[in-house]
Design a protein around this motif. Structure first.
Motif, PDB file in Angstrom:
ATOM      1  N   GLU A  66       1.580  10.440   3.468  1.00 15.06           N
ATOM      2  CA  GLU A  66       1.212   9.506   4.531  1.00 15.06           C
ATOM      3  C   GLU A  66      -0.285   9.479   4.852  1.00 15.06           C
ATOM      4  O   GLU A  66      -0.845   8.397   5.081  1.00 15.06           O
ATOM      5  N   PRO A  67      -0.976  10.644   4.890  1.00 11.69           N
ATOM      6  CA  PRO A  67      -2.413  10.567   5.189  1.00 11.69           C
ATOM      7  C   PRO A  67      -3.188   9.698   4.194  1.00 11.69           C
ATOM      8  O   PRO A  67      -4.133   9.004   4.574  1.00 11.69           O
ATOM      9  N   GLN A  68      -2.775   9.728   2.938  1.00 16.97           N
ATOM     10  CA  GLN A  68      -3.453   8.903   1.929  1.00 16.97           C
ATOM     11  C   GLN A  68      -3.130   7.410   2.112  1.00 16.97           C
ATOM     12  O   GLN A  68      -3.956   6.549   1.803  1.00 16.97           O
ATOM     13  N   VAL A 100       0.745   4.064  -2.988  1.00 17.58           N
ATOM     14  CA  VAL A 100       0.241   5.410  -2.716  1.00 17.58           C
ATOM     15  C   VAL A 100       1.331   6.462  -2.919  1.00 17.58           C
ATOM     16  O   VAL A 100       1.115   7.491  -3.575  1.00 17.58           O
ATOM     17  N   LYS A 101       2.519   6.214  -2.383  1.00 19.44           N
ATOM     18  CA  LYS A 101       3.553   7.245  -2.409  1.00 19.44           C
ATOM     19  C   LYS A 101       4.359   7.252  -3.702  1.00 19.44           C
ATOM     20  O   LYS A 101       4.754   8.321  -4.184  1.00 19.44           O
ATOM     21  N   THR A 135       0.831  -1.218   0.000  1.00 19.62           N
ATOM     22  CA  THR A 135       0.000   0.000   0.000  1.00 19.62           C
ATOM     23  C   THR A 135       0.854   1.252   0.000  1.00 19.62           C
ATOM     24  O   THR A 135       0.621   2.194  -0.769  1.00 19.62           O
ATOM     25  N   LEU A 183      -8.796   2.901  -3.532  1.00 20.76           N
ATOM     26  CA  LEU A 183      -9.659   2.890  -2.349  1.00 20.76           C
ATOM     27  C   LEU A 183     -10.824   1.914  -2.535  1.00 20.76           C
ATOM     28  O   LEU A 183     -11.145   1.142  -1.624  1.00 20.76           O
ATOM     29  N   TYR A 222      -5.856   6.692  -7.514  1.00 23.22           N
ATOM     30  CA  TYR A 222      -5.983   6.509  -6.077  1.00 23.22           C
ATOM     31  C   TYR A 222      -7.418   6.171  -5.684  1.00 23.22           C
ATOM     32  O   TYR A 222      -7.661   5.338  -4.813  1.00 23.22           O
ATOM     33  N   LEU A 240      -5.467   6.385   4.850  1.00 22.64           N
ATOM     34  CA  LEU A 240      -6.834   6.298   4.353  1.00 22.64           C
ATOM     35  C   LEU A 240      -7.046   5.022   3.544  1.00 22.64           C
ATOM     36  O   LEU A 240      -8.104   4.375   3.643  1.00 22.64           O
ATOM     37  N   ALA A 241      -6.048   4.638   2.755  1.00 20.37           N
ATOM     38  CA  ALA A 241      -6.162   3.406   1.971  1.00 20.37           C
ATOM     39  C   ALA A 241      -6.271   2.192   2.896  1.00 20.37           C
ATOM     40  O   ALA A 241      -7.113   1.303   2.681  1.00 20.37           O
ATOM     41  N   LEU A 268       1.418  10.456  -3.599  1.00 13.74           N
ATOM     42  CA  LEU A 268       0.678  11.044  -2.482  1.00 13.74           C
ATOM     43  C   LEU A 268       1.469  10.867  -1.192  1.00 13.74           C
ATOM     44  O   LEU A 268       2.601  10.401  -1.206  1.00 13.74           O
TER      45      LEU A 268
END
Length: 439
Positions: free
Chosen positions: A248-250, A240-241, A236, A306, A302, A253-254, A246
């Motif tokens: 850390e908050p994303q 995400v990154k 993950t 999700l 993204y 959230l994932a 994106l």
């Protein structure tokens, strides 16, 4: 679902589980910060090694620990193991070398490998009604999912006022509170089986497990669960990154989307399992995991991630949560700790294979290749489950006992003329499943 909390003994054990999980969640956050403090940019390698040590402890220690503790009073055993875990956690703030992390993590997880199967095997004795036990399994799944959401938020709030070393104190408090709650109730004492040698006791759970068709199917489903789950847990942050650029908050959230899908399934499962047998439900969950993992090959945004993680979380819970019902149905009360220990070890062996494989493939052949490979592994697990777990999962099976004398109590109870029928459980009188081999 919450009606089962009216049972005082179960209520106290469930509270002990929740509090210990929160303490463990705080330790996970603090351990990551400790690793970074000691290893800097190599913190990921340290945590990866710690995770591997955890899985090795789970796989290797659970059956052996059960063999040595099977005749100890359950309450004393659980309290003692909680105190051991608390003592190990108390040492973590004083770590100054990386090898000390590895040593303490092995000690902590070895104690957990003895604690968790014993704890899980106790619940069916407290809640003998299958509907109540099903709701307890769903509550347990919810507890794990909520911990994954609440612990990071609680850790973030605490870190605003204290240093990360103090988070380990929360872990110690969690284990001490768990011990106190277990000590506050009287646990049922299962009927002891005949005395057995240490090798027999160590391997008994595995032998009972692997001789039972529905549990061989469960093992195959464990493989499908681990294949999909490892993509979520390991990759993950990379998706995400790196893939979507994106922060850390994303990432959080994932992972929350995955947990939310699992929680929705856990809430729905008791009503579903009242009407539909375990086999089609669990195979459907594993099928959703395979399809979802394969869909990751076409992952393009993204938002799609999700939605996909939500679906995978739903399938994860459907495929995994009912497993306790199968274990309960497949062993006499005196053999439940052994068979729960076998499930604990074998399921974590699947994770031990899939964790590093998901990370290695993602890093070497890319995420599309990793999704394809892990979907393939999941498909193998799904196919094996459908093949080795008989449709309908019959329990009352006709069979005979050619080697037993006519006046044996078992034959007197169920009849001896040309065989008899009853709910079959692998035990000292039924070494093999009827139809697989005569006994």
């Amino acid at each position: 679902m919450l009606a089962i909390l009216a049972n005082r003994t179960y209520r106290h054990l469930f509270a002990a589980q929740v509090i210990a999980l929160l303490g463990t969640g705080l330790m996970t956050v603090a351990l990551g910060l400790l690793a970074y403090d000691l290893a800097g940019a190599n913190a990921g390698a340290v945590l990866g090694t710690a995770l591997a040590i955890k899985m090795i402890a789970y796989v290797g220690v659970a059956p052996v620990a059960q063999a040595f503790t099977d005749r100890l009073p359950r309450r004393s055993l659980l309290v003692g193991l909680d105190l051991v875990r608390g003592a190990v956690a108390l040492c973590l703030p004083f770590v100054t070398e990386i090898w000390q992390i590895y040593l303490l993590i092995f000690g902590l997880q070895a104690a957990s490998a003895a604690f968790t199967p014993t704890f899980q095997a106790t619940i069916p004795d407290i809640l003998p009604d299958e509907n109540d036990y099903t709701r307890a399994l769903s509550l347990s799944r919810l507890a794990y999912d909520l911990e994954s959401l609440v612990s990071p938020m609680l850790a973030a709030a605490l870190l605003s006022v204290i240093g990360f070393h103090s988070l380990f104190a929360g872990t110690v408090v969690g284990f001490l509170a768990s011990a106190a709650l277990v000590l506050s109730v009287r646990l049922p004492v299962p009927r002891a089986g005949p005395w057995r040698g240490i090798w027999d006791r160590t391997t008994r759970g595995m032998r009972l497990y692997l001789a039972t068709p529905r549990l061989r199917g469960l093992l195959a489903i464990n493989l499908a669960v681990a294949a999909a789950g490892s993509m979520v847990i390991v990759n993950t942050v990379v998706l995400v990154k790196t893939s979507f650029g994106l922060a850390e908050p994303q990432v959080a959230l994932a992972l929350a989307a995955f947990g939310a899908g699992s929680m929705v399934a856990a809430l729905a499962l008791p009503r579903v399992l009242d009407k539909v047998p375990d086999r089609p439900v669990m195979i459907a969950g594993a099928g959703l995991l395979v399809v979802g993992t394969a869909a990751g090959i076409a992952l393009g945004s993204y938002g799609t991630l999700l939605a996909l993680w939500l679906a995978l979380g739903f399938g994860y819970s459907i495929a995994q949560t009912p497993s306790g019902r199968l274990l309960r149905r497949s062993a006499h009360p005196e053999d439940r700790p052994a068979i729960f220990a076998a499930q604990f070890a074998l399921s974590h062996a699947c994770w031990l294979i899939c964790y590093p494989l998901a990370g290695y493939l993602g890093a070497t052949i890319g995420m599309k290749g990793a999704f394809a490979a892990m979907a393939g592994i999941g498909l193998i697990g799904l196919g094996l489950a459908a093949r080795v777990w008989p449709a309908g999962d019959p329990t009352d099976i006709g069979h005979d006992h050619a080697g037993l004398p006519p006046d044996h109590p078992h034959l007197a109870a169920f009849g001896a003329n040309g065989g008899h029928r009853h709910a079959v459980v692998i035990d000292d009188l039924h070494h093999h499943w009827p139809g697989a081999r005569r006994h």
